[in-house]
Write an enzyme that holds these catalytic residues in place. Structure first.
Site, PDB file in Angstrom:
ATOM      1  N   ALA A  14      33.240  -7.902   6.783  1.00 53.56           N
ATOM      2  CA  ALA A  14      33.730  -8.660   7.926  1.00 53.56           C
ATOM      3  C   ALA A  14      35.254  -8.626   7.958  1.00 53.56           C
ATOM      4  CB  ALA A  14      33.235 -10.104   7.830  1.00 53.56           C
TER       5      ALA A  14
ATOM      6  N   CYS B  34      39.664   6.550  16.635  1.00 54.59           N
ATOM      7  CA  CYS B  34      38.301   7.073  16.798  1.00 54.59           C
ATOM      8  C   CYS B  34      37.319   6.063  17.369  1.00 54.59           C
ATOM      9  CB  CYS B  34      37.784   7.597  15.461  1.00 54.59           C
ATOM     10  SG  CYS B  34      38.705   9.016  14.839  1.00 54.59           S
TER      11      CYS B  34
END
Length: 454
Positions: free
Chosen positions: A263, A271
């Site tokens: 997280a 990308c």
């Protein structure tokens, strides 16, 4: 083998240097004379561990050259890699103008058979557009379209580990046509990548469109895992669970694994953001709505301000007169890439609420300065509230809290005693969960992580 790389950016430089390292004669082309001047003078325009040394080694051996000469680049390589940028267009689709322009230049100058390789990340169907552009140029010169074959060979490089990824790939994907020219191209690519398959076969051969889709599918899957874990982390904060324990619990399942389950403040870079958007756009062109990917994008955008929400909850919406140290500017460690970096959003949001920001990054400072100037264009007052310094402890001096955005190794074990002395208040907002909450409590540090028993 003689290889030409069109585009000396991130993918092009890594590809060119690594192929030269295997003994190939590589010609790297770029139309930006400043970039070529930097490379020819011994510099490297991007930061990537191990790349500068590899370029120096292969330039000295005469296997790697850099130029702006288009005709010379086409004449050089039997294999022509197109590794130019494919930035997002206004509608979220991939902008293919540079790819098509490169294809036209090849068709305009080639006189012998060429294998043309799409290395840039491109949507399904791009190889057809490249082939059409080359064919048109060849026919205008009364040359046969059979002189060229277009291959899809997507890159799977992680910024910060790109050299290692190229030299020891998990897989090599090659898409070719079933025509005679395609079979010739497949054999040429097999020879080129033979050194990377010595221990075991890593190459997956498929049709061109499947290869093009494979790249987008891979990045979309990884982005989905990140957004999924960020959703769970936010829930963990509400219910009082620890997302790190959850990560270990689900990651131990061999069907899931541990990768890309951390997280944080959302993904960025060159990308994932544009590839998820481009894949959704491609689906829309075929009348299909990819609902999961739409949610992945929405979750990621919201996650970029999760630390702002935590700061507001602690201090209120008006941060006037407050100063925050920010460690980490690049979108991930071991790179200077600031594209779509969460730090840019966080800095703008802090300034918008009246705060001052003092930022530090081990590598990305020059690029960060350039990007922040662009972010605050037309708002010089806001830009004046942002200071970049060359030392992490200088950054925290007299600040109301430390905000961690990028998980550089240098941030994992700071001198907490010095840190507490320099901070006005011993408060850390950790966007990468670098520290254990219990350890911070023992030190007397008020700690706010992402889904970590806050």
């Amino acid at each position: 083998m003689k290889v030409t790389i069109i585009g000396s950016g991130y993918v092009g430089l890594v590809t060119g240097a690594c192929l030269a390292e295997q003994g190939n004669n590589v010609f790297c082309l770029d139309l930006d004379p400043k970039k070529i001047d930097i490379l020819n003078s011994g510099g490297v325009p991007i930061y990537e561990p191990g790349l500068k040394e590899m370029i120096e080694r292969n330039r000295a051996a005469g296997r790697l050259q850099f130029s702006t000469d288009i005709a010379a680049s086409v004449a050089h390589g039997d294999i022509q890699f197109i590794a130019v940028g494919t930035p997002p267009d206004e509608d979220g689709s991939a902008d293919l103008q540079y790819v098509v322009a490169a294809a036209r230049n090849i068709g305009r100058h080639m006189t012998t058979a060429k294998v043309i390789v799409d290395k840039s990340t491109v949507p399904v169907g791009t190889a057809d557009k490249v082939a059409a552009a080359v064919t048109q140029e060849l026919e205008e010169r009364n040359l046969s379209p059979e002189l060229c074959s277009v291959v899809s060979n997507p890159e799977f490089l992680k910024e910060g580990a790109a050299v290692e990824d190229f030299m020891r790939p998990d897989r090599i994907v090659i898409g070719t046509s079933g025509a005679a020219s395609g079979l010739h191209a497949k054999e040429q690519m097999r020879k080129l990548y033979a050194p990377f398959n010595r221990h075991h076969e890593r190459t997956y051969y498929m049709d061109v469109k499947s290869a093009e889709l494979t790249k987008y599918a891979a990045n979309a899957m990884l982005a989905t895992r990140i957004s999924f874990m960020n959703e769970l982390a936010n829930l963990a904060d509400l219910v009082g669970a620890d997302i790190e324990a959850v990560r270990q619990g689900i990651g131990s399942d061999s069907r899931i694994g541990y990768g890309f389950l951390y997280a944080g403040t959302g993904y960025g870079g060159s990308c994932f953001p544009k590839d998820v958007s481009a894949l959704s756009k491609t689906a829309m062109e075929y009348g299909r709505d990819l609902k999961i990917l739409d949610a992945v994008e929405a979750v990621n955008e919201a996650q970029k301000i999760i630390l702002i929400e935590k700061i507001e909850k602690r201090f209120g919406a008006d941060l006037s007169g407050m100063k925050f140290a920010l460690w980490g500017l690049a979108f991930k460690p071991n790179t200077d890439d600031m594209r779509e970096a969460p730090s840019r959003v966080i800095i703008q949001e802090l300034v918008k609420r009246g705060a001052q920001v003092v930022g530090y990054d081990p590598v990305a400072m020059p690029e960060a300065k350039h990007c922040l100037e662009a972010d605050f264009a037309g708002n010089p007052v806001g830009l004046n509230k942002v200071l970049l310094v060359d030392d992490p402890m200088t950054a925290v001096d007299d600040c109301d809290a430390l905000v961690i955005v990028t998980e550089w190794k240098a941030f994992r074990s700071p001198d907490f005693e010095v840190l507490m002395e320099k901070l006005k208040r011993a408060i850390i907002f950790d966007g990468r969960n670098l520290y254990e909450p219990a350890a911070m409590q023992e030190l007397g540090i008020e700690y706010h992580g992402i889904g970590r028993h806050n």
